[in-house]
Design an enzyme around this catalytic site. Sequence first.
Site, PDB file in Angstrom:
ATOM      1  N   ARG A 104      -2.051  -5.949  -8.083  1.00 46.09           N
ATOM      2  CA  ARG A 104      -1.219  -6.992  -8.106  1.00 46.09           C
ATOM      3  C   ARG A 104      -0.966  -8.038  -9.147  1.00 46.09           C
ATOM      4  O   ARG A 104      -0.335  -8.044  -9.871  1.00 46.09           O
ATOM      5  CB  ARG A 104      -1.368  -7.961  -6.462  1.00 46.09           C
ATOM      6  CG  ARG A 104      -1.386  -6.950  -5.484  1.00 46.09           C
ATOM      7  CD  ARG A 104      -1.659  -7.572  -4.046  1.00 46.09           C
ATOM      8  NE  ARG A 104      -3.079  -7.589  -4.131  1.00 46.09           N
ATOM      9  CZ  ARG A 104      -4.100  -7.329  -3.175  1.00 46.09           C
ATOM     10  NH1 ARG A 104      -3.668  -7.334  -2.093  1.00 46.09           N
ATOM     11  NH2 ARG A 104      -5.307  -7.161  -3.397  1.00 46.09           N
ATOM     12  N   SER A 128      -3.319  -7.779   3.195  1.00 52.98           N
ATOM     13  CA  SER A 128      -3.282  -7.410   4.631  1.00 52.98           C
ATOM     14  C   SER A 128      -3.810  -8.958   5.171  1.00 52.98           C
ATOM     15  O   SER A 128      -3.295  -9.191   6.473  1.00 52.98           O
ATOM     16  CB  SER A 128      -4.763  -6.426   5.281  1.00 52.98           C
ATOM     17  OG  SER A 128      -4.089  -5.003   4.393  1.00 52.98           O
ATOM     18  N   HIS A 155       0.823  -1.254   0.060  1.00 54.02           N
ATOM     19  CA  HIS A 155       0.050   0.033   0.103  1.00 54.02           C
ATOM     20  C   HIS A 155       0.944   1.045  -0.156  1.00 54.02           C
ATOM     21  O   HIS A 155       0.687   2.200  -0.704  1.00 54.02           O
ATOM     22  CB  HIS A 155      -0.904   0.206   1.335  1.00 54.02           C
ATOM     23  CG  HIS A 155      -1.759  -1.037   1.418  1.00 54.02           C
ATOM     24  ND1 HIS A 155      -2.106  -1.678   2.769  1.00 54.02           N
ATOM     25  CD2 HIS A 155      -2.811  -1.517   0.709  1.00 54.02           C
ATOM     26  CE1 HIS A 155      -3.221  -2.593   2.501  1.00 54.02           C
ATOM     27  NE2 HIS A 155      -3.606  -2.289   1.520  1.00 54.02           N
ATOM     28  N   LYS A 187     -15.672  -7.026   5.079  1.00 52.08           N
ATOM     29  CA  LYS A 187     -15.134  -8.385   5.592  1.00 52.08           C
ATOM     30  C   LYS A 187     -14.514  -8.075   7.033  1.00 52.08           C
ATOM     31  O   LYS A 187     -14.707  -7.001   7.511  1.00 52.08           O
ATOM     32  CB  LYS A 187     -13.494  -8.536   4.598  1.00 52.08           C
ATOM     33  CG  LYS A 187     -12.933  -7.055   4.376  1.00 52.08           C
ATOM     34  CD  LYS A 187     -12.021  -7.330   3.338  1.00 52.08           C
ATOM     35  CE  LYS A 187     -11.288  -5.966   3.032  1.00 52.08           C
ATOM     36  NZ  LYS A 187     -10.239  -6.174   1.961  1.00 52.08           N
TER      37      LYS A 187
HETATM   38  P1  ADP Z   1      -5.891  -5.776   0.957  1.00 55.68           P
HETATM   39  O1  ADP Z   1      -6.461  -6.137   2.022  1.00 55.68           O
HETATM   40  O2  ADP Z   1      -5.871  -6.697  -0.311  1.00 55.68           O
HETATM   41  O3  ADP Z   1      -4.401  -5.227   1.105  1.00 55.68           O
HETATM   42  P2  ADP Z   1      -7.292  -3.058   0.524  1.00 55.68           P
HETATM   43  O4  ADP Z   1      -8.500  -2.897   0.373  1.00 55.68           O
HETATM   44  O5  ADP Z   1      -6.494  -2.572   1.571  1.00 55.68           O
HETATM   45  O6  ADP Z   1      -6.698  -4.442   0.409  1.00 55.68           O
HETATM   46  O7  ADP Z   1      -6.350  -2.313  -0.512  1.00 55.68           O
HETATM   47  C1  ADP Z   1      -6.697  -1.074  -1.456  1.00 55.68           C
HETATM   48  C2  ADP Z   1      -5.964  -1.036  -2.546  1.00 55.68           C
HETATM   49  O8  ADP Z   1      -4.599  -1.387  -2.381  1.00 55.68           O
HETATM   50  C3  ADP Z   1      -6.435  -1.811  -3.709  1.00 55.68           C
HETATM   51  O9  ADP Z   1      -6.532  -1.212  -4.781  1.00 55.68           O
HETATM   52  C4  ADP Z   1      -5.467  -3.003  -3.525  1.00 55.68           C
HETATM   53  O10 ADP Z   1      -5.436  -3.537  -4.914  1.00 55.68           O
HETATM   54  C5  ADP Z   1      -4.352  -2.236  -3.450  1.00 55.68           C
HETATM   55  N1  ADP Z   1      -3.140  -3.074  -2.838  1.00 55.68           N
HETATM   56  C6  ADP Z   1      -3.270  -4.089  -1.827  1.00 55.68           C
HETATM   57  N2  ADP Z   1      -2.327  -4.719  -1.571  1.00 55.68           N
HETATM   58  C7  ADP Z   1      -1.194  -4.254  -2.784  1.00 55.68           C
HETATM   59  C8  ADP Z   1       0.034  -4.606  -2.922  1.00 55.68           C
HETATM   60  N3  ADP Z   1       0.849  -5.713  -2.393  1.00 55.68           N
HETATM   61  N4  ADP Z   1       0.723  -3.847  -4.169  1.00 55.68           N
HETATM   62  C9  ADP Z   1      -0.288  -2.787  -4.923  1.00 55.68           C
HETATM   63  N5  ADP Z   1      -1.417  -2.950  -4.557  1.00 55.68           N
HETATM   64  C10 ADP Z   1      -1.843  -3.299  -3.394  1.00 55.68           C
END
Ligand code: ADP
Length: 157
Positions: free
Chosen positions: A90, A128, A17, A41
Amino acid sequence: MTIAIYPGSFDPVHNGHIDIAVRASRIFEHLIVAIYDRPLKNILFDAVERTEMVRRSLAHLDNVSVMHYHCLTVEFARSQNATVMVRGLRLAYDFDLEYQMALTNKALAQDIETVCLFTDLNYAFLRSSIIKDIINGGGDVSGMVPIHVQQALSARY
Ligand code: ADP
């Protein structure tokens, strides 16, 4: 001035992130990391805790602010005069979901564009839920999250 929002659950924020937020902050004049209060979730940290963790992680960037919200994401974007929504990609699996979400948001708000940034290869596997699973199993997440997030996770489990 182009204002962008980067919405998500961030439960908790991890280095994947942070990488997207840093790169987006170089593209747009102002970036708002927007933390969705009540995602569909199970969440570990409440919105205030998640907001604080993101704030600490991005405190070095002076064109980034962090807020939480509970309305539709496009409505939150409009309320902040944002015209761009940043998302991170990803794997191919993400593409399907993000494409569907981008089309839905476009149907709701013609004036807001979705911009997707590809993950850094080092973080392509990070999500996460995986971080919570590793910590829950007694594993080491250093290198995946900032130290203050690691401490918050250890305290919670
Ligand atoms: P997650 O629980 O999958 O980390 P979030 O809802 O917190 O999901 O993610 C917010 C945004 O950040 C989404 O667009 C998600 O695709 C992106 N994101 C999450 N993890 C990564 C990563 N490792 N690399 C790039 N973008 C990411």
